[in-house]
Scaffold this active site. Structure first.
Site, PDB file in Angstrom:
ATOM      1  N   ARG A 122     -32.715  -7.692  15.595  1.00  0.00           N
ATOM      2  CA  ARG A 122     -32.854  -8.283  14.275  1.00  0.00           C
ATOM      3  C   ARG A 122     -34.278  -8.704  13.990  1.00  0.00           C
ATOM      4  NH1 ARG A 122     -28.313 -11.872  13.377  1.00  0.00           N
ATOM      5  NH2 ARG A 122     -27.536  -9.818  12.874  1.00  0.00           N
ATOM      6  N   TYR A 123     -34.928  -9.281  14.979  1.00  0.00           N
ATOM      7  CA  TYR A 123     -36.288  -9.792  14.803  1.00  0.00           C
ATOM      8  C   TYR A 123     -37.278  -8.796  15.400  1.00  0.00           C
ATOM      9  CZ  TYR A 123     -33.861 -14.213  13.924  1.00  0.00           C
ATOM     10  OH  TYR A 123     -33.050 -15.182  13.435  1.00  0.00           O
ATOM     11  N   ARG A 126     -37.902  -9.320  19.619  1.00  0.00           N
ATOM     12  CA  ARG A 126     -36.901  -9.723  20.601  1.00  0.00           C
ATOM     13  C   ARG A 126     -35.533  -9.134  20.264  1.00  0.00           C
ATOM     14  NH1 ARG A 126     -38.541 -13.196  16.941  1.00  0.00           N
ATOM     15  NH2 ARG A 126     -37.340 -14.968  16.172  1.00  0.00           N
ATOM     16  N   CYS A 135     -15.661 -14.630  28.547  1.00  0.00           N
ATOM     17  CA  CYS A 135     -16.128 -15.973  28.842  1.00  0.00           C
ATOM     18  C   CYS A 135     -15.086 -16.663  29.708  1.00  0.00           C
ATOM     19  CB  CYS A 135     -16.302 -16.776  27.555  1.00  0.00           C
ATOM     20  SG  CYS A 135     -17.697 -16.240  26.545  1.00  0.00           S
ATOM     21  N   CYS A 139     -14.271 -20.561  23.245  1.00  0.00           N
ATOM     22  CA  CYS A 139     -14.511 -21.629  22.275  1.00  0.00           C
ATOM     23  C   CYS A 139     -13.757 -21.305  20.990  1.00  0.00           C
ATOM     24  CB  CYS A 139     -16.001 -21.742  21.957  1.00  0.00           C
ATOM     25  SG  CYS A 139     -17.041 -22.019  23.397  1.00  0.00           S
ATOM     26  N   CYS A 142     -16.002 -19.945  18.207  1.00  0.00           N
ATOM     27  CA  CYS A 142     -16.869 -18.812  18.552  1.00  0.00           C
ATOM     28  C   CYS A 142     -17.229 -17.989  17.319  1.00  0.00           C
ATOM     29  CB  CYS A 142     -16.174 -17.911  19.573  1.00  0.00           C
ATOM     30  SG  CYS A 142     -17.203 -16.512  20.084  1.00  0.00           S
ATOM     31  N   ARG A 144     -18.349 -15.046  17.479  1.00  0.00           N
ATOM     32  CA  ARG A 144     -17.928 -13.672  17.768  1.00  0.00           C
ATOM     33  C   ARG A 144     -16.434 -13.629  18.050  1.00  0.00           C
ATOM     34  NH1 ARG A 144     -22.925 -13.399  21.465  1.00  0.00           N
ATOM     35  NH2 ARG A 144     -24.555 -13.152  19.892  1.00  0.00           N
ATOM     36  N   ASP A 303     -20.944 -20.968  11.437  1.00  0.00           N
ATOM     37  CA  ASP A 303     -20.987 -19.678  10.742  1.00  0.00           C
ATOM     38  C   ASP A 303     -19.742 -19.436   9.888  1.00  0.00           C
ATOM     39  OD1 ASP A 303     -23.459 -18.798  11.642  1.00  0.00           O
ATOM     40  OD2 ASP A 303     -22.621 -18.007  13.505  1.00  0.00           O
ATOM     41  N   ASP A 340     -27.561 -19.687  10.181  1.00  0.00           N
ATOM     42  CA  ASP A 340     -27.722 -18.259  10.492  1.00  0.00           C
ATOM     43  C   ASP A 340     -27.241 -17.514   9.245  1.00  0.00           C
ATOM     44  OD1 ASP A 340     -28.494 -16.124  12.048  1.00  0.00           O
ATOM     45  OD2 ASP A 340     -27.375 -16.788  13.807  1.00  0.00           O
ATOM     46  N   LYS A 347     -31.883 -16.684  11.503  1.00  0.00           N
ATOM     47  CA  LYS A 347     -31.807 -18.149  11.459  1.00  0.00           C
ATOM     48  C   LYS A 347     -32.793 -18.706  10.443  1.00  0.00           C
ATOM     49  CE  LYS A 347     -30.609 -18.197  16.323  1.00  0.00           C
ATOM     50  NZ  LYS A 347     -30.855 -16.758  16.593  1.00  0.00           N
TER      51      LYS A 347
HETATM   52  C1  LIG Z   1     -30.795 -16.150  17.660  1.00  0.00           C
HETATM   53  C2  LIG Z   1     -31.130 -14.762  17.821  1.00  0.00           C
HETATM   54  C3  LIG Z   1     -32.303 -14.377  18.482  1.00  0.00           C
HETATM   55  C4  LIG Z   1     -33.275 -15.370  19.081  1.00  0.00           C
HETATM   56  O1  LIG Z   1     -33.850 -16.164  18.110  1.00  0.00           O
HETATM   57  P1  LIG Z   1     -34.904 -17.272  18.514  1.00  0.00           P
HETATM   58  O2  LIG Z   1     -35.170 -17.999  17.256  1.00  0.00           O
HETATM   59  O3  LIG Z   1     -36.078 -16.554  19.068  1.00  0.00           O
HETATM   60  O4  LIG Z   1     -34.246 -18.126  19.564  1.00  0.00           O
HETATM   61  C5  LIG Z   1     -32.564 -13.040  18.587  1.00  0.00           C
HETATM   62  N1  LIG Z   1     -31.750 -12.106  18.070  1.00  0.00           N
HETATM   63  C6  LIG Z   1     -30.622 -12.454  17.410  1.00  0.00           C
HETATM   64  C7  LIG Z   1     -29.769 -11.390  16.834  1.00  0.00           C
HETATM   65  C8  LIG Z   1     -30.276 -13.782  17.264  1.00  0.00           C
HETATM   66  O5  LIG Z   1     -29.159 -14.118  16.620  1.00  0.00           O
END
Ligand SMILES: *Cc1c(COP(=O)(O)O)cnc(C)c1O
Length: 437
Positions: A122-123, A126, A135, A139, A142, A144, A303, A340, A347
């Site tokens: 997504r980002y 990362r 799990c 939860c 959850c 998911r 969520d 989110d 986020k």
């Molecule tokens: C939360 C999340 C991250 C990590 O986000 P940070 O703000 O760096 O902790 C990375 N990918 C996805 C899909 C997420 O939901």
């Protein structure tokens, strides 16, 4: 430090007559003896539900299964379970079957943002790598929930290899989050293999693990596990405490082991109606976490997943909580409160407004006490015109690879890009322009 108190001894014996301390502190014993039916729940906790009520619980479990470790269940007060935070997080509610108008099965579009098996990208820099779909405790809140108990989507070795291959072929990924399910459901050997494979990738600078084991099954944090994790630094771990009650002696010991191994610990709480939607409670929780070397990282707005409607609070509740923390307690006890974004926007941090007003020469700000103050802007600031030629810049960032593109609002603010606005793709006004052309 009591690890196996009287209540737990009694509870363990209702599961296995022969259960002793060595069973209780064996994480696999808890997995084998997890409570999955309403009958077992009643028996182990020594409570009785109304027959009609019980039917509704059982119907809920057919859609959203239950699994609770004996350890986590032992934290429930049987004499006052209805409002018990551990009970509410682990036992089904009939409210889960009421799907709200705005609920979605995959509100974060994780399945859509998945370019390879087990990957959510997504980002820019990362990715999430889902390495387990199960799990030790399910939860009730959850995000998911759609996948809980779905045995078909447990990633096999070839899926894992494909996910890792994606990371290897995507040089902008410098941070890999191992997620799930709970990654610590895997054996030490398998985790070691994954951490080694991912760690070998040259552009991966840091690996993170998201786990709730310190909360719901702290005996999973064995010396052997920690010895293995230590080989894979820089490694970060985020866990998921929601209520001060969860910080038991066993939990604290697990956290200590991880922190002593040099692993930076963070916590991600979810704001849950009826469980922790209270300023004093969240402050206590965060202060206790810090005392145990866990940095409160995020406080999540609940969520829009199906079956969570009864846990949702207004966003205003979260802002009120942040207002009660910032300034009132140590800065590192204040998590970032985030929503989110439904639809996969990621986020979005939300906080009270501290900038009261603004003129060319002064900014008016307010602090947590309500004191209103002014900050005089510098009269002689020479802005650094940035054309992204770092080699010629005074600031001495001599990074060859500092040229990756800016996107979004960062791009609008930049000197070197001429973009003046961002427009939604389906903007009607723009559509008319195209038609005329
Ligand atoms: C939360 C999340 C991250 C990590 O986000 P940070 O703000 O760096 O902790 C990375 N990918 C996805 C899909 C997420 O939901």
């Amino acid at each position: 430090m009591t690890v196996f108190n009287e209540h737990q001894q009694e509870l363990a014996k209702t599961l296995r007559k022969s259960a002793d301390r060595s069973d209780w502190t064996d994480w696999k014993w808890h997995i084998r003896n997890s409570i999955k039916t309403v009958d077992d729940f009643e028996r182990v906790l020594g409570i009785r539900f109304e027959p009609n009520q019980k039917k509704i619980y059982e119907r809920t479990l057919r859609k959203f299964p239950m699994s609770v470790t004996p350890y986590y269940l032992s934290l429930i007060d049987p004499d006052d379970y209805a409002n018990d935070p551990v009970f509410l997080q682990s036992f089904p509610s009939e409210e889960e079957l009421k799907i709200g108008r705005y609920d979605m099965s995959d509100p974060l579009h994780e399945d859509e943002d998945s370019p390879a098996p087990g990957i959510t990208h997504r980002y820019p820099d990362r990715v999430l790598l889902h390495i387990s779909n199960t799990c030790s405790m399910y939860c009730r809140h959850c995000t998911r929930k759609r996948k809980v108990g779905d045995m078909d989507s447990i990633p096999g070795k070839s899926d894992l290899e494909a996910g890792i291959e994606y990371i290897r072929n995507t040089p902008q990924v410098r941070d890999v989050l191992l997620s799930g399910g709970d990654p610590f459901m895997l054996s030490d050997e398998k985790l070691d293999w994954i951490l080694t494979k991912v760690g070998e990738i040259e552009h991966v600078e840091v690996i993170r693990i998201g786990t709730r084991m310190p909360v719901v099954l702290p005996y999973r944090i064995t010396e052997e596990l920690v010895e293995m994790l230590k080989k894979h630094h820089p490694l970060w771990i985020n866990t998921h405490f929601n209520h001060p009650r969860e910080l038991t002696a066993s939990s604290r010991r697990a956290l200590k082991r991880l922190a002593d191994a040099g692993i930076p610990l963070g916590n991600q709480s979810v704001l849950l109606a009826g469980v922790n939607d209270c300023q004093r409670l969240i402050k206590t929780l965060n202060q206790k976490l810090v005392k145990n070397r866990v940095r409160p990282y995020y406080l999540y707005q609940c969520d829009l997943s199906e079956g969570l409607t009864h846990f949702r609070t207004p966003i205003g509740k979260g802002i009120e909580i942040v207002e009660s923390l910032r300034g009132h307690t140590s800065g590192f006890s204040v998590p970032t409160y985030v929503v989110d974004a439904p639809g996969g926007g990621g986020k979005i941090p939300v906080m009270p407004n501290y900038v009261v007003s603004w003129g060319p020469n002064k900014v008016v700000l307010r602090n947590y006490e309500g004191v209103i103050t002014t900050y005089n802007e510098p009269t002689s600031y020479e802005p650094n015109y940035c054309d992204r030629e770092c080699a010629k810049c005074n600031l001495q960032l001599k990074e060859e690879d500092a040229e990756e593109k800016a996107i979004g609002i960062e791009k609008l603010l930049s000197d070197w890009d001429d973009t003046t606005s961002l427009t939604p793709e389906d903007n009607e006004r723009m559509g008319r322009r195209d038609d005329a052309a």
